[in-house]
Design a protein around this motif. Structure first.
Motif, PDB file in Angstrom:
ATOM      1  N   THR A 152      33.220  31.605  39.191  1.00 24.33           N
ATOM      2  CA  THR A 152      33.686  31.079  37.770  1.00 24.33           C
ATOM      3  C   THR A 152      32.756  31.856  36.834  1.00 24.33           C
ATOM      4  O   THR A 152      33.186  32.072  35.648  1.00 24.33           O
ATOM      5  N   GLY A 153      31.635  31.488  36.584  1.00 25.06           N
ATOM      6  CA  GLY A 153      30.645  32.213  35.499  1.00 25.06           C
ATOM      7  C   GLY A 153      30.429  33.437  35.534  1.00 25.06           C
ATOM      8  O   GLY A 153      30.126  33.777  34.529  1.00 25.06           O
ATOM      9  N   TRP A 154      30.995  34.376  36.363  1.00 24.91           N
ATOM     10  CA  TRP A 154      30.788  35.733  36.373  1.00 24.91           C
ATOM     11  C   TRP A 154      31.879  36.296  35.444  1.00 24.91           C
ATOM     12  O   TRP A 154      31.972  37.656  35.210  1.00 24.91           O
ATOM     13  N   ARG A 155      33.158  35.868  35.330  1.00 23.41           N
ATOM     14  CA  ARG A 155      34.190  36.035  34.363  1.00 23.41           C
ATOM     15  C   ARG A 155      34.726  37.449  34.834  1.00 23.41           C
ATOM     16  O   ARG A 155      34.846  38.563  33.961  1.00 23.41           O
ATOM     17  N   VAL A 156      35.421  37.452  36.087  1.00 25.43           N
ATOM     18  CA  VAL A 156      35.979  38.649  36.457  1.00 25.43           C
ATOM     19  C   VAL A 156      37.177  38.331  37.305  1.00 25.43           C
ATOM     20  O   VAL A 156      37.180  37.409  38.136  1.00 25.43           O
ATOM     21  N   GLY A 157      38.240  38.972  37.057  1.00 24.08           N
ATOM     22  CA  GLY A 157      39.536  38.868  37.623  1.00 24.08           C
ATOM     23  C   GLY A 157      40.101  40.071  37.893  1.00 24.08           C
ATOM     24  O   GLY A 157      39.900  41.138  37.703  1.00 24.08           O
ATOM     25  N   TRP A 158      41.749  40.042  38.238  1.00 22.08           N
ATOM     26  CA  TRP A 158      42.146  41.200  38.339  1.00 22.08           C
ATOM     27  C   TRP A 158      43.774  41.007  37.898  1.00 22.08           C
ATOM     28  O   TRP A 158      44.292  39.712  37.902  1.00 22.08           O
ATOM     29  N   MET A 159      44.619  42.156  37.803  1.00 16.34           N
ATOM     30  CA  MET A 159      45.920  42.064  37.512  1.00 16.34           C
ATOM     31  C   MET A 159      46.625  43.025  38.294  1.00 16.34           C
ATOM     32  O   MET A 159      46.108  44.111  38.084  1.00 16.34           O
ATOM     33  N   VAL A 160      47.846  42.815  38.803  1.00 15.96           N
ATOM     34  CA  VAL A 160      48.637  44.067  39.250  1.00 15.96           C
ATOM     35  C   VAL A 160      49.780  44.019  38.430  1.00 15.96           C
ATOM     36  O   VAL A 160      50.490  43.269  37.967  1.00 15.96           O
ATOM     37  N   VAL A 161      50.154  45.443  38.035  1.00 17.54           N
ATOM     38  CA  VAL A 161      51.292  45.613  37.163  1.00 17.54           C
ATOM     39  C   VAL A 161      52.333  46.804  37.575  1.00 17.54           C
ATOM     40  O   VAL A 161      51.872  47.496  38.431  1.00 17.54           O
ATOM     41  N   PRO A 162      53.362  46.769  37.004  1.00 13.51           N
ATOM     42  CA  PRO A 162      54.364  47.902  37.604  1.00 13.51           C
ATOM     43  C   PRO A 162      53.720  49.010  37.116  1.00 13.51           C
ATOM     44  O   PRO A 162      52.952  49.354  36.313  1.00 13.51           O
ATOM     45  N   ALA A 163      54.062  50.160  38.192  1.00 10.02           N
ATOM     46  CA  ALA A 163      53.211  51.403  37.990  1.00 10.02           C
ATOM     47  C   ALA A 163      53.535  52.006  36.335  1.00 10.02           C
ATOM     48  O   ALA A 163      52.612  52.784  36.033  1.00 10.02           O
ATOM     49  N   ASP A 164      54.765  51.992  36.054  1.00 10.98           N
ATOM     50  CA  ASP A 164      54.866  52.607  34.492  1.00 10.98           C
ATOM     51  C   ASP A 164      54.316  51.764  33.357  1.00 10.98           C
ATOM     52  O   ASP A 164      54.491  52.056  32.353  1.00 10.98           O
ATOM     53  N   HIS A 165      53.609  50.466  33.748  1.00  7.95           N
ATOM     54  CA  HIS A 165      52.815  49.864  32.597  1.00  7.95           C
ATOM     55  C   HIS A 165      51.489  50.156  32.856  1.00  7.95           C
ATOM     56  O   HIS A 165      50.720  49.859  31.863  1.00  7.95           O
ATOM     57  N   THR A 166      50.827  50.836  33.794  1.00  9.55           N
ATOM     58  CA  THR A 166      49.496  50.850  33.822  1.00  9.55           C
ATOM     59  C   THR A 166      48.805  51.425  32.630  1.00  9.55           C
ATOM     60  O   THR A 166      47.809  51.170  32.164  1.00  9.55           O
ATOM     61  N   ARG A 167      49.309  52.866  32.069  1.00  7.29           N
ATOM     62  CA  ARG A 167      48.545  53.315  31.107  1.00  7.29           C
ATOM     63  C   ARG A 167      48.714  52.294  29.825  1.00  7.29           C
ATOM     64  O   ARG A 167      47.686  52.386  28.932  1.00  7.29           O
TER      65      ARG A 167
END
Length: 379
Positions: free
Chosen positions: A232-247
């Motif tokens: 919790t205190g390290w404040r890191v997560g992730w997100m997966v997005v559609p390929a054409d949204h990455t940029r």
């Protein structure tokens, strides 16, 4: 000095409860913390030991999307857990799940977009949307629908976006694969953006967890190292997005956050190799869950949301109080138990509910249930 209407958000009540509990502890009292969704163990020891050997290396900015090795490891995680073949290029490492929501809302919605979320639900969804000039649409849910939004809600509320959470906070309920598929299909039919909050994946008990990526690629999936990985205190997560949204998301991340903390990303990478420690945490939560369910029933709380996952029990307290905020104060003042009023999660019906977290130690959960029983017997 002028004030922005964007800043006129409601307080995060659980944080106020935490502060009240801290103040009580400062006077020498022993408080049982059942208010906050924070693992009691902290990050895996083996992962922290590996990070410690690396701290002499320069820790500076990383690229905006995150360390390539971590993005690749997250993609492997989806193959291992869900049999989903995920291109690491679609993975965005974020400053916690909160940072992911800011990026997702910025990438998907224009001002005044209508974004639906089930009630009860995580309160910061509503407040982040408001602060960003978007319109949060609360969708009432019922026990019969496991406190989850339904496909018909999307057209009924004319939504530009829908946030779902499985396991959900505060209820712990989950969507099975057909339910997730139905929501994804309804969103696609209505041109509604789907955001799936999966930060409690790994913390499941009687039901199989389903990622939205198992039924669609047209989704933003948010996850975090805070819960299952106990960071919790390290404040890191992730997100997966559609390929054409990455940029587009990359450009936003570069400007809003630069990058997630470098040390936190490296610890996250090592945490994937700490499965023995992480699974031991699950054994603790499983025991805590059984103890808290038994204790709440014994104390007279018999209407509970089915806690399929996460580490919460959402309890109907209306047989004992119609003011969950005041009831939570009584619990803290008289029993030394910190719990979160349901008003944090549902501004309309939350006065009838309390959320109890069982993320703490087994000893504290047992003591908490003993205190609750004594409190209710004397009330």
């Amino acid at each position: 000095m002028r004030n922005s209407t964007r800043g006129a958000v409601d307080p995060f009540i659980v944080m106020d409860v935490m502060e009240a509990a801290r103040a009580a502890e400062a006077t020498g009292r022993h408080i049982i913390h059942m208010e906050v969704g924070q693992p009691g163990t902290g990050a895996a020891k083996s992962a922290r030991a590996k990070l410690a050997t690396e701290l002499d290396d320069p820790l500076g900015y990383t690229v905006g999307l995150g360390l390539p090795a971590l993005r690749a490891r997250i993609a492997q995680h989806y193959r291992d857990w869900y049999d989903v073949d995920l291109d690491p290029a679609r993975v965005v490492v974020t400053s916690g799940a909160s940072g992911a929501f800011v990026l997702a809302f910025s990438a998907l919605f224009d001002n005044d977009a209508r974004v639906g979320l089930g009630l009860p639900g995580y309160p910061s969804y509503r407040q982040i949307l408001k602060a960003m000039g978007l319109t949060a649409i609360g969708i009432p849910t019922t026990a019969q629908t496991r406190f989850q939004p339904q496909p018909d809600d999307i057209a009924a509320h004319d939504l530009d976006g829908l946030i779902v959470a499985s396991p959900a906070n505060p209820t712990g309920t989950m969507l099975d694969r057909p339910a997730m598929q139905d929501l994804a299909s309804a969103c696609q039919n209505q041109n509604t953006a789907l955001i799936s909050d999966e930060i409690y994946h790994g913390l499941t008990y009687d039901r199989a967890q389903v990622s939205a990526l198992q039924v669609t690629d047209d989704v933003y999936v948010v996850n975090s190292f805070s819960k299952y990985f106990a960071m919790t205190g390290w404040r890191v997560g992730w997100m997966v997005v559609p390929a054409d949204h990455t940029r587009q998301v990359e450009r936003l991340a570069q400007n809003m956050f630069i990058c997630a903390p470098h040390a936190s990303q490296r610890l996250a990478l090592h945490s994937f190799d700490a499965q023995d420690e992480l699974q031991a945490n699950i054994a603790t939560y499983t025991a805590n869950r059984a103890k808290v369910l038994e204790g709440l029933t014994a104390a007279g709380f018999t209407t509970l949301a089915p806690p399929d996952g996460a580490f919460y029990v959402y309890a109907d307290v209306s047989a004992h109080s119609d003011d969950s905020l005041n009831f939570a104060r009584e619990l803290l003042d008289n029993a030394g138990i910190a719990a979160t009023p349901g008003l944090d999660f549902d501004p309309h019906k939350g006065h009838r509910w309390l959320r109890f977290s069982y993320a703490g130690t087994q000893a504290d959960m047992a003591e908490g249930m003993d205190r609750l029983k004594r409190f209710m017997d004397a009330r």
